[in-house]
Design an enzyme around this catalytic site. Structure first.
Site, PDB file in Angstrom:
ATOM      1  N   ASP A 159       0.841  -1.205   0.000  1.00 43.82           N
ATOM      2  CA  ASP A 159       0.000   0.000   0.000  1.00 43.82           C
ATOM      3  C   ASP A 159       0.876   1.255   0.000  1.00 43.82           C
ATOM      4  O   ASP A 159       0.597   2.235  -0.704  1.00 43.82           O
ATOM      5  CB  ASP A 159      -0.908  -0.023   1.232  1.00 43.82           C
ATOM      6  CG  ASP A 159      -1.622  -1.357   1.365  1.00 43.82           C
ATOM      7  OD1 ASP A 159      -2.384  -1.702   0.460  1.00 43.82           O
ATOM      8  OD2 ASP A 159      -1.380  -2.076   2.360  1.00 43.82           O
ATOM      9  N   HIS A 187      -4.536  -3.338   6.584  1.00 47.83           N
ATOM     10  CA  HIS A 187      -4.341  -3.608   5.156  1.00 47.83           C
ATOM     11  C   HIS A 187      -5.685  -4.066   4.588  1.00 47.83           C
ATOM     12  O   HIS A 187      -5.961  -5.253   4.459  1.00 47.83           O
ATOM     13  CB  HIS A 187      -3.276  -4.684   4.928  1.00 47.83           C
ATOM     14  CG  HIS A 187      -3.251  -5.176   3.514  1.00 47.83           C
ATOM     15  ND1 HIS A 187      -2.824  -4.397   2.471  1.00 47.83           N
ATOM     16  CD2 HIS A 187      -3.645  -6.345   2.964  1.00 47.83           C
ATOM     17  CE1 HIS A 187      -2.946  -5.069   1.346  1.00 47.83           C
ATOM     18  NE2 HIS A 187      -3.451  -6.254   1.613  1.00 47.83           N
TER      19      HIS A 187
END
Ligand code: NAI
Length: 328
Positions: A159, A187
């Protein structure tokens, strides 16, 4: 040093494994001067496919690859390992509720935590890539009472890298100009990629962008939903980029962060930034001598506060669910 570093990879016959193993074996994780011994864990039906992958590893004749062992017994495969990259996980099947998913993964990460506790090397560092990564890391950590809690982490580096790439593209600058990116929280789609503390060529990123609509309406959802966009385009989930981020994460943990920069890692909260203590949540961290520390003293405005709190609330729900299932 000439003693090989033992690196365990679970789910080694999977998609991510097919990219990850070759990069580790070629020295991308520990450098060209450190021999690596791979310890590959799979479920029994995947061992034959894994044997084929090992044939290909042999065929690369990597100078840094000192040995490969494979198996379906975690207490054998994890024996003496220094780094464990826990990639193998149970994906969400059709009609599977979140509780079922957490339970199925608990059946993987609780025994793997116990096995690491029993047989891993004293300096073991554990990185969980398999989803739901934060909660899987919490399960493994909770089942390994003799391993210091700071040796467990979950991957939000993908990410983080996605956020750097999106910002660099928006501003037309090389990715190397972007520093101090942060992913906060889980996440998952609730993650919060933060531009208020990031820097572009030394200047504040949010101010440089100067467009709150882009930040809130394009940047954040693009980063948070990137995994789904890749599945849509590729017909399979991100694998090479996930492998690359797993390498970045573990390499940073071993080698440290450069001065003037930090990375995102999901680690056990000590209560920093109002994140409930004990949750495995993503933070900005610096790493020195193999130990991470959460960057302190960042000012969190109301916008960021709301985003962080929403993602942390999701982590607390996942924690409560696995607690209810007796997994932690
Ligand atoms: P995959 O399905 O191709 O491979 C997973 C492998 O894990 C399979 O070979 C399976 O046999 C194995 N496995 C299942 N249970 C196991 C167990 N108990 N022990 C050892 N191995 C086991 O999946 P892929 O694409 O390689 O992804 C792996 C995981 O990584 C998934 O959970 C995926 O959602 C996650 N992921 C996480 C990302 C992140 O940024 N944190 C990004 C992309 C994927």
């Amino acid at each position: 040093s000439t003693t090989p570093v033992k690196v365990a990879v679970t789910g080694a016959a999977g998609q991510i494994g097919y990219s990850l193993l070759f990069r580790i074996a070629s020295g991308a994780l520990l450098g060209p001067d450190t021999p690596v011994e791979l310890r590959l864990l799979e479920i029994t039906p995947a061992l034959k496919a894994l044997e084929g992958v090992v044939m290909e590893l042999d065929d690369c004749a990597f100078p840094t690859l000192a040995g490969v062992q494979i198996g379906d017994d975690a207490t054998k495969v994890f024996d003496g390992v220094n780094l464990a990259l826990l990639v193998g996980a149970r994906p969400r099947g059709p009609g599977m509720e979140r509780g079922d998913l957490l339970e199925a993964n608990g059946g993987i990460f609780a025994p793997q935590g116990k096995a690491l506790n029993e047989v891993a090397a004293d300096d073991i560092k554990v990185t969980v890539t398999g989803n739901p990564a934060n909660t899987n890391a919490l399960i493994a950590m909770s089942n390994a009472p003799d391993i210091p809690t700071e040796r467990f982490s979950a991957l939000t580096r993908l990410d983080h890298n996605r956020a750097i790439s999106q910002l660099a593209a928006k501003l037309g600058v090389p990715v190397t100009e972007i520093k101090k990116m942060t992913i906060w929280g889980n996440h998952s789609a609730t993650q919060y990629p933060d531009l208020f503390h990031a820097e572009v060529s030394g200047k504040n990123a949010a101010e440089t962008v100067g467009d709150q609509d882009w930040l809130a309406g394009t940047f954040i959802p693009t980063v948070a939903k990137r995994g789904a966009a890749i599945i849509e385009a590729r017909g399979a989930s991100s694998a090479a980029s996930a492998a690359s981020a797993t390498i970045d994460h573990a390499r940073t943990w071993v080698q440290g962060t450069p001065d003037g920069d930090w990375v995102s890692m999901a680690v056990r909260s000590d209560g920093s930034y109002g994140v409930q203590e004990g949750l495995i949540s993503s933070f900005p961290v610096t790493v020195k001598d193999g130990q991470w520390s959460i960057v302190q003293g960042l000012e969190i405005d109301d916008f960021s506060r709301g985003k962080i709190d929403a993602s942390v609330a999701e982590l607390a729900e996942e924690r409560d669910a696995v607690k209810g299932l007796g997994l932690i």
